[in-house]
Design a protein around this motif. Sequence first.
Motif, PDB file in Angstrom:
ATOM      1  N   VAL A 139       0.856  -1.192   0.000  1.00 27.17           N
ATOM      2  CA  VAL A 139       0.000   0.000   0.000  1.00 27.17           C
ATOM      3  C   VAL A 139       0.894   1.244   0.000  1.00 27.17           C
ATOM      4  N   VAL A 140       2.026   1.144   0.682  1.00 25.04           N
ATOM      5  CA  VAL A 140       2.931   2.290   0.834  1.00 25.04           C
ATOM      6  C   VAL A 140       4.274   2.031   0.141  1.00 25.04           C
ATOM      7  N   GLY A 141       5.163   3.035   0.241  1.00 25.99           N
ATOM      8  CA  GLY A 141       6.484   2.925  -0.372  1.00 25.99           C
ATOM      9  C   GLY A 141       6.525   3.659  -1.693  1.00 25.99           C
ATOM     10  N   TYR A 142       7.609   4.376  -1.981  1.00 23.45           N
ATOM     11  CA  TYR A 142       7.877   5.144  -3.207  1.00 23.45           C
ATOM     12  C   TYR A 142       7.149   6.487  -3.278  1.00 23.45           C
ATOM     13  N   GLY A 143       5.841   6.521  -3.032  1.00 27.30           N
ATOM     14  CA  GLY A 143       5.050   7.717  -3.314  1.00 27.30           C
ATOM     15  C   GLY A 143       4.880   8.637  -2.117  1.00 27.30           C
ATOM     16  N   ALA A 144       4.166   9.745  -2.353  1.00 24.28           N
ATOM     17  CA  ALA A 144       4.113  10.842  -1.382  1.00 24.28           C
ATOM     18  C   ALA A 144       2.843  10.868  -0.530  1.00 24.28           C
ATOM     19  N   ASP A 145       1.923   9.923  -0.747  1.00 22.55           N
ATOM     20  CA  ASP A 145       0.644   9.955  -0.014  1.00 22.55           C
ATOM     21  C   ASP A 145       0.376   8.691   0.812  1.00 22.55           C
ATOM     22  N   PRO A 146       1.277   8.334   1.706  1.00 24.93           N
ATOM     23  CA  PRO A 146       1.065   7.083   2.452  1.00 24.93           C
ATOM     24  C   PRO A 146      -0.199   7.077   3.308  1.00 24.93           C
ATOM     25  N   LYS A 147      -0.457   8.186   4.018  1.00 22.07           N
ATOM     26  CA  LYS A 147      -1.609   8.179   4.937  1.00 22.07           C
ATOM     27  C   LYS A 147      -2.925   8.058   4.182  1.00 22.07           C
ATOM     28  N   ALA A 148      -3.080   8.870   3.136  1.00 23.66           N
ATOM     29  CA  ALA A 148      -4.349   8.848   2.393  1.00 23.66           C
ATOM     30  C   ALA A 148      -4.581   7.475   1.765  1.00 23.66           C
ATOM     31  N   CYS A 149      -3.510   6.864   1.255  1.00 21.72           N
ATOM     32  CA  CYS A 149      -3.675   5.542   0.621  1.00 21.72           C
ATOM     33  C   CYS A 149      -4.006   4.483   1.663  1.00 21.72           C
ATOM     34  N   LEU A 150      -3.316   4.514   2.807  1.00 17.09           N
ATOM     35  CA  LEU A 150      -3.642   3.565   3.877  1.00 17.09           C
ATOM     36  C   LEU A 150      -5.101   3.702   4.279  1.00 17.09           C
ATOM     37  N   GLU A 151      -5.540   4.944   4.459  1.00 10.96           N
ATOM     38  CA  GLU A 151      -6.910   5.145   4.938  1.00 10.96           C
ATOM     39  C   GLU A 151      -7.952   4.708   3.912  1.00 10.96           C
ATOM     40  N   LEU A 152      -7.667   4.920   2.640  1.00  8.66           N
ATOM     41  CA  LEU A 152      -8.612   4.462   1.612  1.00  8.66           C
ATOM     42  C   LEU A 152      -8.681   2.940   1.563  1.00  8.66           C
ATOM     43  N   ILE A 153      -7.529   2.289   1.680  1.00 10.31           N
ATOM     44  CA  ILE A 153      -7.529   0.819   1.656  1.00 10.31           C
ATOM     45  C   ILE A 153      -8.225   0.273   2.902  1.00 10.31           C
ATOM     46  N   ILE A 154      -7.946   0.881   4.070  1.00  7.64           N
ATOM     47  CA  ILE A 154      -8.623   0.438   5.302  1.00  7.64           C
ATOM     48  C   ILE A 154     -10.133   0.563   5.140  1.00  7.64           C
ATOM     49  N   GLU A 155     -10.556   1.666   4.506  1.00  7.01           N
ATOM     50  CA  GLU A 155     -11.994   1.907   4.359  1.00  7.01           C
ATOM     51  C   GLU A 155     -12.639   1.027   3.282  1.00  7.01           C
ATOM     52  N   LYS A 156     -11.967   0.869   2.168  1.00 10.10           N
ATOM     53  CA  LYS A 156     -12.626   0.255   0.997  1.00 10.10           C
ATOM     54  C   LYS A 156     -12.329  -1.234   0.822  1.00 10.10           C
ATOM     55  N   ALA A 157     -11.172  -1.698   1.273  1.00  7.74           N
ATOM     56  CA  ALA A 157     -10.823  -3.098   1.003  1.00  7.74           C
ATOM     57  C   ALA A 157     -11.371  -3.995   2.111  1.00  7.74           C
ATOM     58  N   ASN A 158     -11.871  -5.161   1.721  1.00  3.34           N
ATOM     59  CA  ASN A 158     -12.348  -6.130   2.715  1.00  3.34           C
ATOM     60  C   ASN A 158     -11.190  -6.639   3.548  1.00  3.34           C
ATOM     61  N   TRP A 159     -10.059  -6.871   2.886  1.00  2.00           N
ATOM     62  CA  TRP A 159      -8.835  -7.194   3.596  1.00  2.00           C
ATOM     63  C   TRP A 159      -7.646  -6.987   2.675  1.00  2.00           C
ATOM     64  N   CYS A 160      -6.475  -7.090   3.280  1.00  2.00           N
ATOM     65  CA  CYS A 160      -5.236  -6.844   2.547  1.00  2.00           C
ATOM     66  C   CYS A 160      -4.191  -7.807   3.090  1.00  2.00           C
ATOM     67  N   VAL A 161      -3.264  -8.261   2.252  1.00  4.31           N
ATOM     68  CA  VAL A 161      -2.156  -9.082   2.746  1.00  4.31           C
ATOM     69  C   VAL A 161      -0.872  -8.245   2.769  1.00  4.31           C
ATOM     70  N   LEU A 162       0.147  -8.798   3.406  1.00  4.95           N
ATOM     71  CA  LEU A 162       1.378  -8.058   3.676  1.00  4.95           C
ATOM     72  C   LEU A 162       2.322  -8.034   2.474  1.00  4.95           C
ATOM     73  N   GLY A 163       2.722  -6.828   2.064  1.00 10.29           N
ATOM     74  CA  GLY A 163       3.732  -6.672   1.019  1.00 10.29           C
ATOM     75  C   GLY A 163       5.081  -6.334   1.631  1.00 10.29           C
TER      76      GLY A 163
END
Length: 258
Positions: free
Chosen positions: A36-60
């Motif tokens: 979800v994170v790494g390389y780009g400039a928007d880690p918080k917004a991306c984390l929060e969108l995935i937390i909100e929209k994804a049913n689940w996520c696995v570890l990268g």
Amino acid sequence: MFAVLSDIHSNLEALTTVLADIEKRGIKTIYCLGDVVGYGADPKACLELIIEKANWCVLGNHDYAVFYEPTNFNYGAEQASFWTRDVLEAEKDKRRSDKHWQFLGELPMRRTLEVDLSPNEAIIDFVHASPRRPINEYIFPDDVYTHPGKVRMQFERVRHICFVGHTHMPGVFLDEPDFYLPDELGSVYPIVENEKAIINIGSVGQPRDKDNRASYVYVEDSKVHFVRLEYDFETTMKKIYAVDRLDNFHAERLRDGR
Ligand SMILES: [Fe+2]
């Protein structure tokens, strides 16, 4: 019907474009394969969108790098994970901060679904990288020629279908071994009962197959559909340029998809 997305890499413009497309198709279930994170400039917004929209996520491996420690990262990637960690640690709202760290700290290495994809049943595994080394191993398209044994060994760990990301190069591996680009399949892979497949879904926020459009897949009935979407990568690039500790290369590669 569900969508699978991976390797967002803190690219908010790509992520919002993909989520809008998923919504437009009426898809309510979203699974995420990590980074979800790494390389780009928007880690918080991306984390929060995935937390909100994804049913689940696995570890990268990049999520792991931020929460634990980078392993086998080049200098630029390592710096990006340290910067991301600092940004998350600087969050003053404790509830928001706890949400970010709890999410990263609880990501599982693997998820499995047994689903009725009429007319077929399917057992589907979801990992970030590879069936035998779920966080870190790269399976490249060329491996079917240069390391066929390595690809065959992956299939010993696959019961039927396994979705992966990590290389940022979409396509389908079969156990011969063989590799098919989405274009060679007309962007659709039909899941059939007696065929094992490792399906790389490409990257939302850091495509590397010389196509700069965001990549994801959705599954409807028993068909996997590969989707590519143009997004405003120039805005994403500007945000990366504006952060000293983020290597400009992370921005430049977005233009060319490399
Ligand atoms: Fe990645």
